[in-house]
Structures are given as C-alpha cells and as structure tokens.
Write a protein that holds these residues in place. Structure first.
Motif, short mmCIF file in Angstrom:
data_model
loop_
_atom_site.label_atom_id
_atom_site.label_comp_id
_atom_site.label_asym_id
_atom_site.label_seq_id
_atom_site.Cartn_x
_atom_site.Cartn_y
_atom_site.Cartn_z
N GLN A 147 0.85 -1.18 0.00
CA GLN A 147 0.00 0.00 0.00
C GLN A 147 0.88 1.23 0.00
O GLN A 147 1.99 1.23 0.53
CB GLN A 147 -0.91 0.03 1.24
CG GLN A 147 -1.93 -1.07 1.25
CD GLN A 147 -2.74 -1.06 2.55
OE1 GLN A 147 -2.34 -0.44 3.52
NE2 GLN A 147 -3.84 -1.78 2.54
N SER A 148 0.37 2.31 -0.58
CA SER A 148 1.18 3.50 -0.66
C SER A 148 0.80 4.53 0.40
O SER A 148 0.89 5.71 0.17
CB SER A 148 1.10 4.08 -2.07
OG SER A 148 -0.20 3.98 -2.57
N ASP A 149 0.39 4.07 1.57
CA ASP A 149 0.05 4.96 2.68
C ASP A 149 1.25 5.25 3.57
O ASP A 149 1.15 6.08 4.47
CB ASP A 149 -1.06 4.35 3.55
CG ASP A 149 -2.36 4.22 2.78
OD1 ASP A 149 -2.53 4.92 1.76
OD2 ASP A 149 -3.20 3.42 3.19
N TYR A 150 2.37 4.58 3.36
CA TYR A 150 3.52 4.71 4.24
C TYR A 150 4.77 4.96 3.42
O TYR A 150 5.01 4.31 2.41
CB TYR A 150 3.74 3.43 5.06
CG TYR A 150 2.52 3.02 5.86
CD1 TYR A 150 2.27 3.60 7.10
CD2 TYR A 150 1.61 2.11 5.35
CE1 TYR A 150 1.14 3.26 7.82
CE2 TYR A 150 0.48 1.76 6.07
CZ TYR A 150 0.26 2.33 7.30
OH TYR A 150 -0.86 2.00 8.01
N THR A 151 5.58 5.92 3.86
CA THR A 151 6.89 6.12 3.25
C THR A 151 7.85 5.15 3.94
O THR A 151 7.94 5.13 5.16
CB THR A 151 7.37 7.57 3.43
OG1 THR A 151 6.49 8.42 2.69
CG2 THR A 151 8.79 7.75 2.95
N ILE A 152 8.53 4.35 3.14
CA ILE A 152 9.42 3.31 3.67
C ILE A 152 10.86 3.68 3.32
O ILE A 152 11.19 3.88 2.16
CB ILE A 152 9.06 1.93 3.09
CG1 ILE A 152 7.62 1.59 3.44
CG2 ILE A 152 10.02 0.87 3.60
CD1 ILE A 152 7.08 0.39 2.70
N VAL A 153 11.72 3.78 4.35
CA VAL A 153 13.13 4.13 4.16
C VAL A 153 13.97 2.95 4.63
O VAL A 153 13.82 2.48 5.74
CB VAL A 153 13.52 5.39 4.96
CG1 VAL A 153 14.99 5.71 4.78
CG2 VAL A 153 12.65 6.57 4.56
N GLU A 154 14.86 2.47 3.77
CA GLU A 154 15.79 1.39 4.11
C GLU A 154 17.19 1.98 4.15
O GLU A 154 17.58 2.73 3.26
CB GLU A 154 15.70 0.28 3.07
CG GLU A 154 16.55 -0.91 3.37
CD GLU A 154 16.47 -2.00 2.30
OE1 GLU A 154 17.13 -3.03 2.49
OE2 GLU A 154 15.78 -1.81 1.29
N ARG A 155 17.95 1.63 5.19
CA ARG A 155 19.30 2.18 5.37
C ARG A 155 20.36 1.07 5.36
O ARG A 155 20.08 -0.06 5.73
CB ARG A 155 19.38 2.96 6.68
CG ARG A 155 18.46 4.17 6.69
CD ARG A 155 18.62 5.00 7.95
NE ARG A 155 17.72 6.13 7.94
CZ ARG A 155 18.00 7.32 7.41
NH1 ARG A 155 19.17 7.51 6.86
NH2 ARG A 155 17.12 8.30 7.44
#
Length: 184
Positions: A32-40
């Motif tokens: 879903q595109s309701d959350y901004t997801i950041v991977e580090r």
C-alpha cells in the motif's frame, strides 16, 4: 464416519481462512502507498526510499534529494548518467557519484518518477573522505606494470584504457568499508 471427518475438515478450513483474512486486515500491507518506507545501510546511509502518496515532504528533484534527504558532503557530486521516459507517465533517472571529479565505482542512485512526482529512490552512497585524488603513478607507469605482469610487450599495446576511479573495498571482519583511489 466419512461425513464427520469431512465436516470437521471443512470447519477447520473455514476457520483457518477466516483467521488468515482477519490477520491480513489487521496489519498494513507494505504494498500500500500509505507509508513512506526508508531502508538504510549498516552505516545509516539511505539505501532506498518508497514515498507514500500522502507524503507532503517528497523532494521535487534528485538534486533536492541529495542535499536534503541524503545530505551528501560538499566534495561529492552526483551527475546524471542517463534518463528515460515511458508511455505511461514514468520517468527514470540514474546518477553516478563523483568525489572531487573522480568517478566513484558503485556509487549511484536511481530515481523513479510517476507523473512528475518522485516515487522510488534506490542506490548506494560510498563514504569517501580524506582521499587525495592525485595519483602517485601515471597512466603510462600503470600500463607498463600491467604489461610486465602479463608478459606483454609495450609495443603490442596500441592504446591502453586506463581510468582513475575510487573503489569501495569491504572489510569482512567488521562490515565497514574503505574507499581507495585506484586505476581500472
């Protein structure tokens, strides 16, 4: 007896499907595109970002991403390597990392835009600090060393391809890496 076993199996199947449906509805779907997801990465630099449709802090350009989100250092530059547009409103941009004008191998970021809005960023930022970008050996000296190592006569080399780069060298012991100036 067969009817009882069949009825029990059918009840178990219905209960299992119902439980699965409830658990699927209870957790947010990562698609879903309701959350901004950041991977580090291990060192904390951004490996990827998938922006939510509702996010109001999306950088408008790659340059803005590099300065505000990635917080690149002044000695680093990201240069547009290639870009492409598709028929369905998608736009792609690929940027190559440079440190004091020297290309950083494996330092790159890819951007995907949909209808002019940044959607996904993926890449790798190589931590380059304190490297003197003036090589201690010339391209001619490197060509001679290469030819000598492989037993090639210098007269047989028509035009050598020698490129000065910065290469990230991983350290298997502590998962850190070291950037080094080298020829390719």
């Amino acid at each position: 007896m067969k009817r009882i076993v069949t009825a029990i199996s059918l009840c178990a199947l219905v209960l299992s499907a119902s439980a699965q449906l409830q658990s699927d509805n209870a957790l947010p779907s990562l698609s879903q595109s309701d959350y901004t997801i950041v991977e580090r990465n291990n060192d904390g630099t951004i490996k990827s970002v998938r922006y939510a449709l509702t996010d109001n802090n999306i950088p408008a350009t790659a340059s803005e991403f590099f300065s505000t989100t990635l917080k690149k250092r002044d000695a680093d530059d990201f240069v547009l390597d290639r870009s492409d547009d598709t028929d369905n409103g998608m736009h792609f941009e690929c940027y190559q990392q440079y440190y004091q004008g020297v290309r950083v191998e494996d330092g790159h970021y890819n951007f995907r835009f949909k209808n002019g809005r940044m959607k996904v960023v993926k890449g790798h930022y190589v931590n380059v600090t304190g490297i003197n970008t003036k090589p201690s050996l010339t391209k001619g000296e490197i060509t001679n060393i290469y030819a000598s190592y492989f037993g090639i006569k210098n007269s047989d080399i028509i035009e050598p391809y020698v490129d000065l780069i910065i290469k990230e060298i991983p350290n298997a012991l502590n998962k850190d890496s070291l950037a080094a100036l080298t020829y390719k």
